[in-house]
Design a protein around this motif. Sequence first.
Motif, PDB file in Angstrom:
ATOM      1  N   LEU A 325       4.422  14.307  -1.731  1.00 40.91           N
ATOM      2  CA  LEU A 325       3.030  14.581  -1.372  1.00 40.91           C
ATOM      3  C   LEU A 325       2.202  14.874  -2.617  1.00 40.91           C
ATOM      4  N   TYR A 326       2.735  15.740  -3.480  1.00 40.78           N
ATOM      5  CA  TYR A 326       2.000  16.093  -4.699  1.00 40.78           C
ATOM      6  C   TYR A 326       1.972  14.937  -5.696  1.00 40.78           C
ATOM      7  N   GLU A 327       2.940  14.039  -5.631  1.00 39.98           N
ATOM      8  CA  GLU A 327       2.906  12.856  -6.496  1.00 39.98           C
ATOM      9  C   GLU A 327       1.652  12.026  -6.181  1.00 39.98           C
ATOM     10  N   ARG A 328       1.347  11.883  -4.899  1.00 43.62           N
ATOM     11  CA  ARG A 328       0.177  11.096  -4.513  1.00 43.62           C
ATOM     12  C   ARG A 328      -1.135  11.825  -4.799  1.00 43.62           C
ATOM     13  N   THR A 329      -1.125  13.153  -4.702  1.00 41.92           N
ATOM     14  CA  THR A 329      -2.391  13.896  -4.802  1.00 41.92           C
ATOM     15  C   THR A 329      -2.628  14.563  -6.144  1.00 41.92           C
ATOM     16  N   VAL A 330      -1.566  14.863  -6.903  1.00 40.53           N
ATOM     17  CA  VAL A 330      -1.730  15.653  -8.136  1.00 40.53           C
ATOM     18  C   VAL A 330      -1.075  14.996  -9.342  1.00 40.53           C
ATOM     19  N   TYR A 331       0.229  14.733  -9.254  1.00 38.90           N
ATOM     20  CA  TYR A 331       1.004  14.377 -10.442  1.00 38.90           C
ATOM     21  C   TYR A 331       0.518  13.097 -11.108  1.00 38.90           C
ATOM     22  N   ARG A 332       0.227  12.074 -10.323  1.00 40.56           N
ATOM     23  CA  ARG A 332      -0.205  10.819 -10.936  1.00 40.56           C
ATOM     24  C   ARG A 332      -1.548  10.976 -11.633  1.00 40.56           C
ATOM     25  N   ARG A 333      -2.387  11.898 -11.143  1.00 42.47           N
ATOM     26  CA  ARG A 333      -3.658  12.176 -11.806  1.00 42.47           C
ATOM     27  C   ARG A 333      -3.426  12.866 -13.151  1.00 42.47           C
ATOM     28  N   LEU A 334      -2.440  13.741 -13.199  1.00 42.35           N
ATOM     29  CA  LEU A 334      -2.124  14.418 -14.458  1.00 42.35           C
ATOM     30  C   LEU A 334      -1.600  13.409 -15.483  1.00 42.35           C
ATOM     31  N   ARG A 335      -0.724  12.530 -15.063  1.00 42.58           N
ATOM     32  CA  ARG A 335      -0.206  11.511 -15.983  1.00 42.58           C
ATOM     33  C   ARG A 335      -1.320  10.573 -16.438  1.00 42.58           C
ATOM     34  N   ALA A 336      -2.275  10.314 -15.553  1.00 40.86           N
ATOM     35  CA  ALA A 336      -3.389   9.437 -15.911  1.00 40.86           C
ATOM     36  C   ALA A 336      -4.214  10.024 -17.050  1.00 40.86           C
ATOM     37  N   ALA A 337      -4.280  11.349 -17.132  1.00 41.77           N
ATOM     38  CA  ALA A 337      -5.022  11.987 -18.217  1.00 41.77           C
ATOM     39  C   ALA A 337      -4.378  11.724 -19.568  1.00 41.77           C
ATOM     40  N   LEU A 338      -3.100  11.353 -19.583  1.00 38.17           N
ATOM     41  CA  LEU A 338      -2.389  11.034 -20.816  1.00 38.17           C
ATOM     42  C   LEU A 338      -2.241   9.518 -20.995  1.00 38.17           C
ATOM     43  N   GLY A 339      -3.044   8.785 -20.295  1.00 35.50           N
ATOM     44  CA  GLY A 339      -3.029   7.325 -20.425  1.00 35.50           C
ATOM     45  C   GLY A 339      -2.406   6.617 -19.250  1.00 35.50           C
ATOM     46  N   GLY A 340      -1.534   7.309 -18.507  1.00 35.28           N
ATOM     47  CA  GLY A 340      -0.987   6.755 -17.277  1.00 35.28           C
ATOM     48  C   GLY A 340       0.293   5.961 -17.404  1.00 35.28           C
ATOM     49  N   ARG A 341       0.691   5.596 -18.630  1.00 33.83           N
ATOM     50  CA  ARG A 341       1.887   4.741 -18.775  1.00 33.83           C
ATOM     51  C   ARG A 341       3.114   5.494 -19.271  1.00 33.83           C
ATOM     52  N   ALA A 342       2.911   6.635 -19.925  1.00 33.93           N
ATOM     53  CA  ALA A 342       4.037   7.356 -20.521  1.00 33.93           C
ATOM     54  C   ALA A 342       4.820   8.108 -19.451  1.00 33.93           C
ATOM     55  N   ARG A 343       6.117   7.856 -19.378  1.00 32.93           N
ATOM     56  CA  ARG A 343       7.013   8.585 -18.474  1.00 32.93           C
ATOM     57  C   ARG A 343       8.013   9.440 -19.240  1.00 32.93           C
ATOM     58  N   ARG A 344       7.981   9.344 -20.544  1.00 32.07           N
ATOM     59  CA  ARG A 344       8.834  10.171 -21.400  1.00 32.07           C
ATOM     60  C   ARG A 344       8.022  10.621 -22.603  1.00 32.07           C
ATOM     61  N   ALA A 345       8.450  11.722 -23.218  1.00 25.92           N
ATOM     62  CA  ALA A 345       7.759  12.257 -24.392  1.00 25.92           C
ATOM     63  C   ALA A 345       8.764  13.008 -25.244  1.00 25.92           C
ATOM     64  N   THR A 346       8.361  13.334 -26.454  1.00 23.62           N
ATOM     65  CA  THR A 346       9.185  14.129 -27.359  1.00 23.62           C
ATOM     66  C   THR A 346       8.358  15.285 -27.889  1.00 23.62           C
ATOM     67  N   SER A 347       8.977  16.451 -27.942  1.00 25.87           N
ATOM     68  CA  SER A 347       8.347  17.633 -28.539  1.00 25.87           C
ATOM     69  C   SER A 347       9.159  18.040 -29.753  1.00 25.87           C
ATOM     70  N   GLY A 348       8.473  18.393 -30.827  1.00 32.53           N
ATOM     71  CA  GLY A 348       9.145  18.836 -32.047  1.00 32.53           C
ATOM     72  C   GLY A 348       8.249  19.774 -32.823  1.00 32.53           C
ATOM     73  N   GLY A 349       8.746  20.258 -33.945  1.00 31.39           N
ATOM     74  CA  GLY A 349       7.977  21.180 -34.769  1.00 31.39           C
ATOM     75  C   GLY A 349       8.321  22.626 -34.485  1.00 31.39           C
ATOM     76  N   SER A 350       8.545  22.966 -33.216  1.00 30.28           N
ATOM     77  CA  SER A 350       9.052  24.268 -32.767  1.00 30.28           C
ATOM     78  C   SER A 350       9.573  24.043 -31.356  1.00 30.28           C
ATOM     79  N   THR A 351      10.138  25.074 -30.763  1.00 32.73           N
ATOM     80  CA  THR A 351      10.806  24.879 -29.477  1.00 32.73           C
ATOM     81  C   THR A 351       9.820  24.905 -28.313  1.00 32.73           C
ATOM     82  N   LEU A 352      10.117  24.105 -27.305  1.00 36.10           N
ATOM     83  CA  LEU A 352       9.325  24.027 -26.082  1.00 36.10           C
ATOM     84  C   LEU A 352       9.970  24.924 -25.034  1.00 36.10           C
ATOM     85  N   GLY A 353       9.165  25.753 -24.372  1.00 37.07           N
ATOM     86  CA  GLY A 353       9.704  26.661 -23.361  1.00 37.07           C
ATOM     87  C   GLY A 353      10.297  25.928 -22.175  1.00 37.07           C
TER      88      GLY A 353
END
Length: 619
Positions: A325-353
């Motif tokens: 339900l939230y995928e249709r109403t929330v999550y895909r909109r959040l991913r769209a704010a980052l361009g919409g195509r990225a399904r993976r990411a990398t964090s570095g420089g310090s630790t991610l909580g």
Amino acid sequence: MVWPTACSSGRSSIPPCRCSPAVPRAPRDAGRRSRPWSCGDEVVDLAKGLVASGISPGHRVAVMARTRYEWTVLSYALWTVGAEVVPIYPTSSREQVEWILRDAACVAVVVEDEQAVMTVGSVCASLPRLRHVWQLDADALEDLRERGRMIPLATVESLRRIVLPDSTAVVAYTSGTTGRPLGCALSHRGLASPVDTLLEGWRQITAAPGEQPSVLAFLPFSHVYGLMIQCLCIRGGLLMAHEPDLGEEALAAALQSFRPTYFYAVPSVFEKIYKNFLRAAQQSGRGALFERAADTARDFALACERQRLGEGPGPGFDLRLQHALYERTVYRRLRAALGGRARRATSGGSTLGRELSLFYEGIGMYVHDGYGLTETSGGITMQPLGREKSGTVGRPLPGVDLRVADDGEILVRGSSVFQGYVNDEAASRAALHGGWLATGDLGQLDADGYLTITGRKKDIIVTASGKSVAPAALEHRLRMHPLIHQAVVVGDNRPCVGALLTLDPQFLAHWRGVLLAQQDPSVREAREENALREEIARAVAAANSTVSRSESIRVFRVLPEPFDLANGLLTPSMKLRRDEIVRRYAMEIDAMYQARSAGARHTPAEDLLNWDDSDNVFR
């Protein structure tokens, strides 16, 4: 290979460079955003100009510019002729620039604009070896290409062939959080090793099947993390866009325009994106919906993690239904704010909580938290595919030996470990012991070989009672509250642990607007201060819930201005200058501890949280 030198693979041809600016900056950049093209000829032409200008193998050339296309072409041209790149943050102070140029004995420096030319010009008198100052915005690279027209291609080819895998490629300076920055000598082999390993084992996650992998490069190439991403794109044939402006609006526009298939950033960026999601939801009247969706995302990700680690059956029917339900109403909109195509990411420089990592996995964009440092040429750990564990930085990469010493310090050995600090044999001997690098970081290895970073050895706080406290986890937990921008835990030789906090100006303005709508304007100021105290106290209490009572924060103070480059409290790589912060705010720190000792007044926040002997001091 993609390096313009020999490397461990033995190949030596220069392949096409597939890169582009994220947003065109001038008419001549038009079309680069979406059309990959070969920049190999540009590299060779620029290399000829460098030769004509007297740049020879072993010469060091500094690059002091933001992340832009010219940075990439220039670095490969320098490596082609056997020169060594010395990255300098464009935000560096006059003193930092002078120190690096002198310590590295640079013969040339490439700067971005007139202001940088003036900065370098003001220190030239102390730099007898500096012969060239080239300005990118004044068409310096075009001038170099023109100068090199008469240099034969055979000259460049002969220089490229004599550059060995163990030749120094980069002299990257450390952050200098506690003193002078140290220049780390990184070899071509060292830089190539982790990049090749990551490409071999993880390249398939950079894009969906059949899609051209693409990355938006926006973090500074002056940092080894950004430099590693640059090399990974070139060696792996990933389309790379350059975005020099780190402002939120420019980055958001670049993400929407370029739409990368893979996203990389530092934890503070992922934290800021989360807070922006929350603030936007609250401003639109959907704050409660977002929080429920975020809780569901974390629960779903946690169930998925337990399943892939063989510790649970996976999400149940109800949880899957909620998540869908939230995928249709929330999550895909959040991913769209980052361009919409990225399904993976990398964090570095310090630790991610861990909580933040679970949130991103739950909305459909798993963030691989890895670990590395300047002295290791970038990454040395990564999450194993199909066995990812949030809250850790994964396992050591193949070819990397990693162990934890008796005192908790992480020790590393492998081909990516640096050659030593330039001009500082004592520091090199202190860091390298029988081939093992003492990282200065503290960590723990679990039974499955996953590494968790617990802090920096030099940052450990020892209270008056002898209790050792690692501040990193507390500071991260504090920053997760949307109102808190920065946090520095203090307490050396003090009766308890304290904290200095700064507030997020955007979220503070939003919070005040909501509060104003709920209160009588005639009593707003007094009530606002009390409400703010209580809200910050809740954030402190939430952070305290993750540690023992003796490690918990008992006193804190909110400061009127952030720690930033302008006031000298952040390094160019955006790390806290802890010693300088403690020195600068010594009076405030003394005051908050004195107030506690004197039995200062109890506030509503203290009654709410039932803290013993606590004191909330705002400035």
